[in-house]
Design a protein around this motif. Structure first.
Motif, mmCIF file in Angstrom:
data_model
loop_
_atom_site.group_PDB
_atom_site.id
_atom_site.type_symbol
_atom_site.label_atom_id
_atom_site.label_comp_id
_atom_site.label_asym_id
_atom_site.label_seq_id
_atom_site.Cartn_x
_atom_site.Cartn_y
_atom_site.Cartn_z
ATOM 1 N N PRO A 135 -37.545 -45.161 47.542
ATOM 2 C CA PRO A 135 -37.444 -43.721 47.786
ATOM 3 C C PRO A 135 -36.178 -43.142 47.161
ATOM 4 C CG PRO A 135 -36.758 -44.931 49.726
ATOM 5 C CD PRO A 135 -37.287 -45.950 48.760
ATOM 6 N N ARG A 136 -36.156 -41.827 47.001
ATOM 7 C CA ARG A 136 -34.977 -41.174 46.427
ATOM 8 C C ARG A 136 -33.811 -41.160 47.410
ATOM 9 N NH1 ARG A 136 -36.618 -35.711 43.287
ATOM 10 N NH2 ARG A 136 -34.435 -35.945 42.692
ATOM 11 N N LEU A 137 -34.125 -41.117 48.704
ATOM 12 C CA LEU A 137 -33.075 -40.930 49.709
ATOM 13 C C LEU A 137 -33.567 -41.416 51.055
ATOM 14 C CD1 LEU A 137 -30.282 -39.489 50.400
ATOM 15 C CD2 LEU A 137 -31.677 -37.494 50.983
ATOM 16 N N VAL A 138 -32.656 -41.999 51.839
ATOM 17 C CA VAL A 138 -32.899 -42.319 53.242
ATOM 18 C C VAL A 138 -32.104 -41.333 54.087
ATOM 19 C CG1 VAL A 138 -32.513 -44.002 55.096
ATOM 20 C CG2 VAL A 138 -33.381 -44.761 52.872
ATOM 21 N N THR B 78 -23.876 -41.582 51.223
ATOM 22 C CA THR B 78 -23.359 -42.748 50.516
ATOM 23 C C THR B 78 -24.259 -43.054 49.327
ATOM 24 O OG1 THR B 78 -24.592 -44.319 51.913
ATOM 25 C CG2 THR B 78 -22.381 -43.700 52.634
ATOM 26 N N ILE B 79 -23.632 -43.310 48.179
ATOM 27 C CA ILE B 79 -24.347 -43.559 46.932
ATOM 28 C C ILE B 79 -24.011 -44.963 46.442
ATOM 29 C CG2 ILE B 79 -24.800 -42.764 44.589
ATOM 30 C CD1 ILE B 79 -25.483 -40.663 46.646
ATOM 31 N N PRO B 80 -24.978 -45.875 46.354
ATOM 32 C CA PRO B 80 -24.674 -47.207 45.819
ATOM 33 C C PRO B 80 -24.198 -47.116 44.373
ATOM 34 C CG PRO B 80 -26.821 -47.179 46.891
ATOM 35 C CD PRO B 80 -26.384 -45.757 46.755
ATOM 36 N N LEU C 76 -21.145 -37.893 42.053
ATOM 37 C CA LEU C 76 -21.319 -36.491 41.690
ATOM 38 C C LEU C 76 -22.709 -36.226 41.155
ATOM 39 C CD1 LEU C 76 -20.275 -33.661 41.238
ATOM 40 C CD2 LEU C 76 -19.272 -34.438 39.074
ATOM 41 N N GLU C 77 -23.167 -37.056 40.228
ATOM 42 C CA GLU C 77 -24.488 -36.850 39.640
ATOM 43 C C GLU C 77 -25.586 -36.972 40.694
ATOM 44 O OE1 GLU C 77 -24.715 -39.698 36.530
ATOM 45 O OE2 GLU C 77 -23.564 -38.498 35.111
ATOM 46 N N ALA C 78 -25.477 -37.985 41.551
ATOM 47 C CA ALA C 78 -26.507 -38.199 42.571
ATOM 48 C C ALA C 78 -26.517 -37.054 43.579
ATOM 49 C CB ALA C 78 -26.269 -39.530 43.279
ATOM 50 N N ALA C 79 -25.343 -36.587 43.987
ATOM 51 C CA ALA C 79 -25.269 -35.484 44.943
ATOM 52 C C ALA C 79 -25.898 -34.228 44.378
ATOM 53 C CB ALA C 79 -23.810 -35.226 45.330
ATOM 54 N N CYS C 80 -25.663 -33.961 43.102
ATOM 55 C CA CYS C 80 -26.223 -32.762 42.481
ATOM 56 C C CYS C 80 -27.741 -32.877 42.336
ATOM 57 C CB CYS C 80 -25.566 -32.517 41.131
ATOM 58 S SG CYS C 80 -23.853 -31.977 41.262
ATOM 59 N N ARG C 81 -28.228 -34.067 42.018
ATOM 60 C CA ARG C 81 -29.680 -34.251 41.902
ATOM 61 C C ARG C 81 -30.364 -34.066 43.248
ATOM 62 N NH1 ARG C 81 -28.359 -38.790 38.674
ATOM 63 N NH2 ARG C 81 -28.827 -40.141 40.446
ATOM 64 N N LEU C 82 -29.751 -34.582 44.313
ATOM 65 C CA LEU C 82 -30.384 -34.574 45.622
ATOM 66 C C LEU C 82 -30.143 -33.290 46.392
ATOM 67 C CD1 LEU C 82 -29.501 -38.226 46.688
ATOM 68 C CD2 LEU C 82 -31.778 -37.370 46.126
ATOM 69 N N LEU C 83 -28.918 -32.736 46.299
ATOM 70 C CA LEU C 83 -28.531 -31.654 47.197
ATOM 71 C C LEU C 83 -28.011 -30.417 46.493
ATOM 72 C CD1 LEU C 83 -26.602 -33.935 49.707
ATOM 73 C CD2 LEU C 83 -28.935 -33.123 49.957
ATOM 74 N N ALA D 245 -22.540 -33.113 34.740
ATOM 75 C CA ALA D 245 -23.452 -33.638 35.757
ATOM 76 C C ALA D 245 -24.257 -32.571 36.472
ATOM 77 C CB ALA D 245 -22.670 -34.457 36.785
ATOM 78 N N CYS D 246 -23.785 -31.338 36.480
ATOM 79 C CA CYS D 246 -24.380 -30.354 37.359
ATOM 80 C C CYS D 246 -24.883 -29.132 36.611
ATOM 81 C CB CYS D 246 -23.366 -29.901 38.409
ATOM 82 S SG CYS D 246 -22.618 -31.268 39.311
ATOM 83 N N ALA D 247 -25.851 -28.454 37.205
ATOM 84 C CA ALA D 247 -26.379 -27.227 36.614
ATOM 85 C C ALA D 247 -25.378 -26.098 36.786
ATOM 86 C CB ALA D 247 -27.695 -26.862 37.291
ATOM 87 N N ALA D 248 -25.472 -25.111 35.914
ATOM 88 C CA ALA D 248 -24.577 -23.954 35.982
ATOM 89 C C ALA D 248 -24.879 -23.143 37.233
ATOM 90 C CB ALA D 248 -24.746 -23.102 34.733
#
Length: 301
Positions: free
Chosen positions: A101-104, A289-291, A167-174, A225-228
């Motif tokens: 899954p993408r996230l727990v 938390t991001i592995p 940073l990249e994972a946080a922006c993709r998910l949230l 990493a993030c969108a404008a």
């Protein structure tokens, strides 16, 4: 599988875990997995008959499935129930390895200091063993009873090592729901010559050089990493990572702190802990938390 997995234990935190998971699933176009593990230890002195244990397990799993359906009754997103028997962390790690899954999404209830010293918490074990981003709901006040926990102000601990995984994972998910994102690098050695352009000059001047250099790296990481359209604050702070992150979260009323988790040996982890583990024990907000991929440095701070 493009899914959000909600780890449910039927505690008072169940509703906000489902609400937050459903909101993220809707925003990301993902399915929901509602996971519960039925776990009871056998008594070595008065062990029950094998047939009795199997019958009891079937009854408990059936009851858990019915209760899971009740908890998910108001969810509009497509969802799938998964009820298993066994240790919750081991079963969750196995399911994540299978379904990816993408996230727990889960919640932290905490335990006493003495028990934690010897056994840790279920959530701490999840962070150590489950190779997947984990959103741990732990707002400063009581968990809401029937809605998602707000995740508008994000604090991302950055270690500046490419790629900027947290940073990249946080922006993709949230990132779609964030109003502002704070990027924070905590330097335990603020005058490390390896990080500044010169070893000469007064300490204050060298710290200014370091501060400018690290800010440039943080700004570059955010732009890549993030969108404008998102508001960023890049900060450098000296000190112990977990302590600085906690204080910054309180000072800026952060909803969610984001840190990378680097896999280490169990013996080392037991002796010195980790930034994520220290934050879990006394965090003033929710935590993601991001592995970190094997071979990357540090823990996102």
């Amino acid at each position: 599988m493009d899914a959000i997995l909600c780890a449910i234990d039927f505690s008072p935190a169940t509703a906000p875990v489902i609400g937050s998971g459903a909101g993220l699933a809707e925003a990301l176009g993902a399915r929901l997995i509602a996971f519960h593990a039925v776990h009871f230890a056998s008594d070595p002195l008065y062990a029950t008959d094998f047939a009795d244990r199997r019958a009891r397990t079937r009854r408990l799993c059936a009851a858990a499935g019915d209760r899971l359906a009740e908890c998910m009754a108001g969810v509009d997103q497509p969802w799938e129930p998964v009820v298993v028997r066994g240790d919750p962390v081991e079963q969750l790690a196995h399911l994540v390895a299978q379904r990816r899954p993408r996230l727990v999404v889960t919640a932290s209830r905490g335990i006493g200091m003495i028990q934690r010293l010897f056994t840790g918490t279920v959530v701490e074990r999840m962070v150590q063993q489950v190779r997947c981003p984990i959103l741990i709901l732990h707002p400063p006040g009581p968990l809401p009873e029937d809605c998602a926990v707000p995740l508008r102000r994000l604090l991302v601990g950055c270690d500046l090592q490419p790629p900027a995984v947290p940073l990249e994972a946080a922006c993709r998910l949230l990132g779609h729901g964030a109003a502002e994102i704070h990027l924070l690098h905590v330097s335990e050695s603020p005058l490390d010559p390896a990080l500044v352009e010169t070893e000469h000059g007064p300490a204050g001047q060298r710290f200014e050089i370091l501060d400018r250099s690290l800010r440039r790296r943080l700004e570059a990481a955010s732009s890549n990493a993030c969108a404008a359209g998102l508001h960023f604050e890049a900060k450098i702070r000296p000190g112990v990572p977990a302590e600085v992150l906690r204080e910054y979260a309180r000072e800026h009323r952060i909803d969610l702190a984001v840190v990378g988790v680097h896999r280490t040996g169990a013996f080392k982890r037991a002796l010195i802990g980790s930034t994520a583990r220290d934050l879990l024990r006394d965090v003033p907000c929710s935590l993601l938390t991001i592995p970190q991929p094997d071979g990357t440095a540090g823990e996102g701070t």
